[in-house]
Design a protein around this motif. Structure first.
Motif, PDB file in Angstrom:
ATOM      1  N   GLY A 191      41.548  39.457  33.701  1.00 39.69           N
ATOM      2  CA  GLY A 191      40.947  39.547  36.212  1.00 39.69           C
ATOM      3  C   GLY A 191      40.232  40.317  36.169  1.00 39.69           C
ATOM      4  O   GLY A 191      40.005  40.688  35.264  1.00 39.69           O
ATOM      5  N   ALA A 192      39.422  40.492  37.432  1.00 39.71           N
ATOM      6  CA  ALA A 192      38.459  41.147  37.934  1.00 39.71           C
ATOM      7  C   ALA A 192      38.443  42.476  37.970  1.00 39.71           C
ATOM      8  O   ALA A 192      37.387  43.294  37.409  1.00 39.71           O
ATOM      9  N   SER A 243      42.703  30.517  36.920  1.00 41.87           N
ATOM     10  CA  SER A 243      42.196  31.140  37.753  1.00 41.87           C
ATOM     11  C   SER A 243      43.088  32.064  38.560  1.00 41.87           C
ATOM     12  O   SER A 243      42.621  33.099  39.388  1.00 41.87           O
ATOM     13  N   ASP A 287      42.853  36.253  39.093  1.00 38.88           N
ATOM     14  CA  ASP A 287      41.800  36.377  40.069  1.00 38.88           C
ATOM     15  C   ASP A 287      43.041  36.779  41.732  1.00 38.88           C
ATOM     16  O   ASP A 287      42.683  37.588  41.869  1.00 38.88           O
TER      17      ASP A 287
END
Length: 260
Positions: free
Chosen positions: A2-3, A244, A247
């Motif tokens: 993740g970010a 995706s 995130d």
């Protein structure tokens, strides 16, 4: 991952994959039900959902029991089964404030990929080491390899449960007996070999030592779980690609604030 983990590329994610010859519905149930998940997964002793309706992220609390301490943490997860190609995914983020936990904040995913041989069950996850400087120093050499092994052994326990209805408690007991038997065979062969080398043994003693040594390395019975049955490197880049949705998934702390 993740970010929050994007800047930590030097930490290699844990990747584990196994082929399960069972239906998507069965594997999904055994892996997604919070009451069933801890029965086969060595990384969790208890999972308690706090909020979520299956469409929105589920907030949960988890426990990992040690002999004299229980590590507790929180997480958020979200599963998807609506893909046109029949695949399914589940993503999660987790965190803990326990200073004795070797794992800090992290994120990961599960992929359920139909194939000709059955169902490819895949996980990939990464995390920030816990336990301060000690955790940073031991993570790559100790904690991460142990976590990878525990994940792989857990996946084979899930496979046995899904394919052959071998209860995870039974497969755990069989693994313990198998490991104890192999350890006893190694110790026994070493003891006998010492007699042979000291000149106190005979031809029969040598044969006994060889037999014990061979028995320690015989292939395990098919109902004994083995981490080695899992793939630790991805077959293709897509399987190892982080969805995706990771995130966009709120962190456990953000999810708690939203509920408050």
């Amino acid at each position: 991952m993740g970010a929050e983990l994007a800047g930590r590329r030097q930490r290699k994610p844990v990747y584990v994959e196994i082929c399960i010859r069972a239906s998507m519905d069965r594997v999904w149930m055994l892996s997604q039900d919070p009451a069933l998940h801890p029965r086969w997964d060595l990384r969790f002793s208890r999972i308690v959902p706090v909020a979520g309706d299956g469409q929105d992220p589920v907030h949960f609390q988890y426990e990992f029991r040690l002999p004299f301490h229980t590590i507790r943490g929180t997480g958020t997860s979200l599963g998807h089964r609506s893909r046109d190609d029949g695949q399914a995914t589940s993503v999660l983020k987790f965190d803990t404030s326990d200073v004795l936990s070797p794992i800090g904040a992290g994120s990961g995913y599960w992929r359920y990929i139909p194939s000709e041989d059955g169902l490819r069950f895949v996980t990939g996850y990464n995390y920030r080491p816990g336990m301060g400087p000690v955790g940073e120093a031991l993570d790559a050499r100790v904690f991460r390899p142990v976590l990878g092994w525990a994940t792989a052994l857990s996946f084979d326990r899930l496979r046995l449960w899904a394919e052959s209805h071998v209860d995870p408690r039974d497969s755990r007991n069989r693994w313990i007996l198998d490991a104890a038997g192999r350890a006893a065979a190694l110790l026994g062969s070493g003891h006998v070999l010492l007699k042979v080398l000291s000149g106190k043994g005979s031809g029969r003693t040598t044969i006994l030592a060889a037999g014990l040594l061979v028995s320690a390395f015989l292939p395990p019975h098919k109902t004994v779980p083995r981490a080695s049955r899992c793939r630790r490197q991805p077959l293709d880049s897509r399987a190892a690609r982080v969805p995706s949705a990771v995130d966009g998934l709120p962190s456990p702390s953000a999810a708690a604030r939203q509920r408050a």
